[in-house]
Write a protein that holds these residues in place. Structure first.
Motif, PDB file in Angstrom:
ATOM      1  N   MET A   1       0.788  -1.129   0.106  1.00  0.00           N
ATOM      2  CA  MET A   1       0.142  -0.233  -0.064  1.00  0.00           C
ATOM      3  C   MET A   1       0.986   1.292   0.074  1.00  0.00           C
ATOM      4  SD  MET A   1      -2.528   1.423   2.853  1.00  0.00           S
ATOM      5  CE  MET A   1      -3.590  -0.103   2.848  1.00  0.00           C
ATOM      6  N   LEU A   2       0.589   2.148  -0.957  1.00  0.00           N
ATOM      7  CA  LEU A   2       1.445   3.500  -0.993  1.00  0.00           C
ATOM      8  C   LEU A   2       0.520   4.415  -0.084  1.00  0.00           C
ATOM      9  CD1 LEU A   2       1.744   3.683  -5.005  1.00  0.00           C
ATOM     10  CD2 LEU A   2       3.523   3.169  -3.156  1.00  0.00           C
ATOM     11  N   VAL A   3       1.548   5.435   0.513  1.00  0.00           N
ATOM     12  CA  VAL A   3       1.062   6.573   1.293  1.00  0.00           C
ATOM     13  C   VAL A   3       1.942   7.872   0.872  1.00  0.00           C
ATOM     14  CG1 VAL A   3       0.462   4.962   3.353  1.00  0.00           C
ATOM     15  CG2 VAL A   3       2.700   6.185   3.105  1.00  0.00           C
ATOM     16  N   ARG A   4       1.312   8.875   1.160  1.00  0.00           N
ATOM     17  CA  ARG A   4       1.977  10.320   1.050  1.00  0.00           C
ATOM     18  C   ARG A   4       2.038  10.668   2.334  1.00  0.00           C
ATOM     19  NH1 ARG A   4      -0.881  12.392  -2.695  1.00  0.00           N
ATOM     20  NH2 ARG A   4       0.064  11.625  -4.539  1.00  0.00           N
ATOM     21  N   LEU A   5       3.062  11.242   2.622  1.00  0.00           N
ATOM     22  CA  LEU A   5       3.416  12.085   3.957  1.00  0.00           C
ATOM     23  C   LEU A   5       3.905  13.364   3.744  1.00  0.00           C
ATOM     24  CD1 LEU A   5       4.830  10.665   7.282  1.00  0.00           C
ATOM     25  CD2 LEU A   5       5.886  12.751   6.289  1.00  0.00           C
ATOM     26  N   ILE A   6       3.243  14.531   4.274  1.00  0.00           N
ATOM     27  CA  ILE A   6       3.670  15.685   4.048  1.00  0.00           C
ATOM     28  C   ILE A   6       4.081  16.447   5.474  1.00  0.00           C
ATOM     29  CG2 ILE A   6       3.331  18.112   3.338  1.00  0.00           C
ATOM     30  CD1 ILE A   6       1.367  16.795   1.338  1.00  0.00           C
ATOM     31  N   TYR A   7       5.368  16.827   5.646  1.00  0.00           N
ATOM     32  CA  TYR A   7       5.660  17.444   7.016  1.00  0.00           C
ATOM     33  C   TYR A   7       6.573  18.787   6.533  1.00  0.00           C
ATOM     34  CZ  TYR A   7      10.636  16.182   6.838  1.00  0.00           C
ATOM     35  OH  TYR A   7      12.106  16.373   6.481  1.00  0.00           O
ATOM     36  N   CYS A   8       6.336  19.571   7.734  1.00  0.00           N
ATOM     37  CA  CYS A   8       7.339  20.754   7.668  1.00  0.00           C
ATOM     38  C   CYS A   8       8.201  20.982   8.860  1.00  0.00           C
ATOM     39  CB  CYS A   8       6.547  21.974   7.511  1.00  0.00           C
ATOM     40  SG  CYS A   8       5.321  22.595   8.636  1.00  0.00           S
ATOM     41  N   SER A   9       9.283  21.534   8.848  1.00  0.00           N
ATOM     42  CA  SER A   9       9.939  21.919  10.040  1.00  0.00           C
ATOM     43  C   SER A   9      10.724  23.396   9.995  1.00  0.00           C
ATOM     44  CB  SER A   9      11.005  20.846  10.625  1.00  0.00           C
ATOM     45  OG  SER A   9      11.767  20.635   9.240  1.00  0.00           O
ATOM     46  N   ARG A  10      11.245  23.538  11.195  1.00  0.00           N
ATOM     47  CA  ARG A  10      12.349  24.820  11.135  1.00  0.00           C
ATOM     48  C   ARG A  10      13.516  24.205  11.251  1.00  0.00           C
ATOM     49  NH1 ARG A  10       8.605  28.849  11.986  1.00  0.00           N
ATOM     50  NH2 ARG A  10       6.931  28.206  13.324  1.00  0.00           N
ATOM     51  N   ALA A  11      14.525  24.854  10.276  1.00  0.00           N
ATOM     52  CA  ALA A  11      15.685  24.498  10.186  1.00  0.00           C
ATOM     53  C   ALA A  11      16.633  24.933  11.416  1.00  0.00           C
ATOM     54  CB  ALA A  11      16.475  24.665   8.969  1.00  0.00           C
ATOM     55  N   VAL A  12      17.800  24.382  11.981  1.00  0.00           N
ATOM     56  CA  VAL A  12      18.478  24.956  12.979  1.00  0.00           C
ATOM     57  C   VAL A  12      19.515  25.939  12.278  1.00  0.00           C
ATOM     58  CG1 VAL A  12      18.309  23.248  14.549  1.00  0.00           C
ATOM     59  CG2 VAL A  12      20.271  23.270  12.865  1.00  0.00           C
ATOM     60  N   PRO A  13      19.984  26.908  12.993  1.00  0.00           N
ATOM     61  CA  PRO A  13      20.800  27.897  12.198  1.00  0.00           C
ATOM     62  C   PRO A  13      22.123  27.268  11.401  1.00  0.00           C
ATOM     63  CG  PRO A  13      20.084  28.668  14.383  1.00  0.00           C
ATOM     64  CD  PRO A  13      19.673  27.369  14.312  1.00  0.00           C
ATOM     65  N   ALA A  14      22.637  26.319  11.982  1.00  0.00           N
ATOM     66  CA  ALA A  14      23.702  25.669  11.273  1.00  0.00           C
ATOM     67  C   ALA A  14      23.373  24.969  10.016  1.00  0.00           C
ATOM     68  CB  ALA A  14      24.247  24.519  12.252  1.00  0.00           C
ATOM     69  N   LYS A  64      12.754   8.561  11.800  1.00  0.00           N
ATOM     70  CA  LYS A  64      14.207   8.983  11.850  1.00  0.00           C
ATOM     71  C   LYS A  64      14.095  10.741  11.612  1.00  0.00           C
ATOM     72  CE  LYS A  64      16.181   4.872  10.012  1.00  0.00           C
ATOM     73  NZ  LYS A  64      16.909   4.352   8.809  1.00  0.00           N
ATOM     74  N   ILE A  65      13.343  11.160  10.634  1.00  0.00           N
ATOM     75  CA  ILE A  65      13.641  12.475  10.503  1.00  0.00           C
ATOM     76  C   ILE A  65      13.150  13.511  11.821  1.00  0.00           C
ATOM     77  CG2 ILE A  65      11.959  14.289   9.391  1.00  0.00           C
ATOM     78  CD1 ILE A  65      12.119  12.343   6.972  1.00  0.00           C
ATOM     79  N   VAL A  66      11.847  13.029  12.380  1.00  0.00           N
ATOM     80  CA  VAL A  66      11.538  13.691  13.509  1.00  0.00           C
ATOM     81  C   VAL A  66      12.496  13.738  14.655  1.00  0.00           C
ATOM     82  CG1 VAL A  66       9.850  13.283  15.557  1.00  0.00           C
ATOM     83  CG2 VAL A  66       9.133  13.038  13.333  1.00  0.00           C
ATOM     84  N   VAL A  67      13.559  12.852  14.842  1.00  0.00           N
ATOM     85  CA  VAL A  67      14.453  13.024  15.851  1.00  0.00           C
ATOM     86  C   VAL A  67      15.785  13.607  15.109  1.00  0.00           C
ATOM     87  CG1 VAL A  67      13.532  11.304  17.304  1.00  0.00           C
ATOM     88  CG2 VAL A  67      15.212  10.750  15.501  1.00  0.00           C
ATOM     89  N   ASP A  68      15.721  14.022  14.000  1.00  0.00           N
ATOM     90  CA  ASP A  68      17.080  14.630  13.249  1.00  0.00           C
ATOM     91  C   ASP A  68      17.363  16.029  14.012  1.00  0.00           C
ATOM     92  OD1 ASP A  68      18.735  16.034  11.554  1.00  0.00           O
ATOM     93  OD2 ASP A  68      18.489  14.435  10.128  1.00  0.00           O
ATOM     94  N   GLY A  69      18.692  16.158  14.302  1.00  0.00           N
ATOM     95  CA  GLY A  69      19.006  17.319  14.821  1.00  0.00           C
ATOM     96  C   GLY A  69      18.988  18.477  14.320  1.00  0.00           C
ATOM     97  N   ARG A  70      18.915  18.400  12.712  1.00  0.00           N
ATOM     98  CA  ARG A  70      19.097  19.394  11.968  1.00  0.00           C
ATOM     99  C   ARG A  70      17.761  20.456  11.896  1.00  0.00           C
ATOM    100  NH1 ARG A  70      21.883  15.786   7.509  1.00  0.00           N
ATOM    101  NH2 ARG A  70      19.926  14.675   8.221  1.00  0.00           N
ATOM    102  N   HIS A  71      16.515  19.875  12.582  1.00  0.00           N
ATOM    103  CA  HIS A  71      15.465  20.715  12.505  1.00  0.00           C
ATOM    104  C   HIS A  71      14.734  20.579  13.783  1.00  0.00           C
ATOM    105  CE1 HIS A  71      13.337  17.368  10.054  1.00  0.00           C
ATOM    106  NE2 HIS A  71      13.924  17.036  11.270  1.00  0.00           N
ATOM    107  N   ALA A  72      13.702  21.564  13.973  1.00  0.00           N
ATOM    108  CA  ALA A  72      12.935  21.563  15.109  1.00  0.00           C
ATOM    109  C   ALA A  72      11.302  21.702  14.822  1.00  0.00           C
ATOM    110  CB  ALA A  72      13.515  22.576  16.290  1.00  0.00           C
ATOM    111  N   ASP A  73      10.647  21.543  15.566  1.00  0.00           N
ATOM    112  CA  ASP A  73       8.935  21.820  15.196  1.00  0.00           C
ATOM    113  C   ASP A  73       8.624  21.185  14.147  1.00  0.00           C
ATOM    114  OD1 ASP A  73       8.964  23.815  17.377  1.00  0.00           O
ATOM    115  OD2 ASP A  73       9.921  25.494  15.942  1.00  0.00           O
ATOM    116  N   VAL A  74       9.092  19.911  13.876  1.00  0.00           N
ATOM    117  CA  VAL A  74       8.671  18.933  12.903  1.00  0.00           C
ATOM    118  C   VAL A  74       7.090  18.863  13.008  1.00  0.00           C
ATOM    119  CG1 VAL A  74       8.537  16.528  11.850  1.00  0.00           C
ATOM    120  CG2 VAL A  74      10.734  17.722  12.978  1.00  0.00           C
ATOM    121  N   THR A  75       6.418  19.179  11.955  1.00  0.00           N
ATOM    122  CA  THR A  75       4.921  19.107  12.247  1.00  0.00           C
ATOM    123  C   THR A  75       4.381  18.354  10.942  1.00  0.00           C
ATOM    124  OG1 THR A  75       4.753  21.094  13.165  1.00  0.00           O
ATOM    125  CG2 THR A  75       2.667  20.423  12.168  1.00  0.00           C
TER     126      THR A  75
END
Length: 141
Positions: A1-14, A64-75
């Motif tokens: 089964m195929l799915v589509r997921l869309i998210y956004c987040s704020r990048a850390v300054p680095a 994995k994306i949710v816990v990636d330290g390169r961004h915050a506020d993953v929604t």
């Protein structure tokens, strides 16, 4: 089964152009092995990404994306079962926001500036589809 997921987040300054290149390189190596396709947008300190593929593969990648330290506020903006992919041509395409006409943003948004937290998943998907149609997606495979 195929799915589509869309998210956004704020990048850390680095996060800079070199870091974006590393993110895309990793995605383009990893995603084909797991049947994942999609598009990544980085603009004004925001990440917006559409992922398509099998449910298990997409869910694992998102975890994995949710816990990636390169961004915050993953929604999570949207998650749906799909009959076919809209972004099948890209192991991870990159949206070229420099080619984005502000009028296109006004078509889907209250303002001519990109605020992914204010857009619905259908509006975000439609915006990405228009970016594909206007050749504003680059570095496709």
């Amino acid at each position: 089964m195929l799915v589509r997921l869309i998210y956004c987040s704020r990048a850390v300054p680095a996060v800079d152009a070199e870091e974006m290149h590393a993110i895309l390189k990793t995605a383009r190596t990893h995603n084909p092995k797991h049947g994942i396709t999609g598009v990544l947008c980085f603009s004004d300190g925001f990440f917006i990404q559409v992922l398509e593929g099998g449910r298990v593969a997409v869910n694992r990648l998102y975890q994995k994306i949710v816990v990636d330290g390169r961004h915050a506020d993953v929604t999570l903006l949207g998650y749906e079962e799909i009959g076919e992919r809209r972004f099948a041509g890209w192991s991870m395409g990159q949206a070229n926001m420099a080619r984005l006409n502000p009028a296109l943003l006004l078509k889907y948004s209250e303002k001519a500036s990109l605020d992914p937290y204010a857009l619905s998943a259908p509006a975000m998907t439609a915006l990405f589809e228009e970016l594909v149609a206007t050749a504003a997606i680059m570095c496709g495979t």
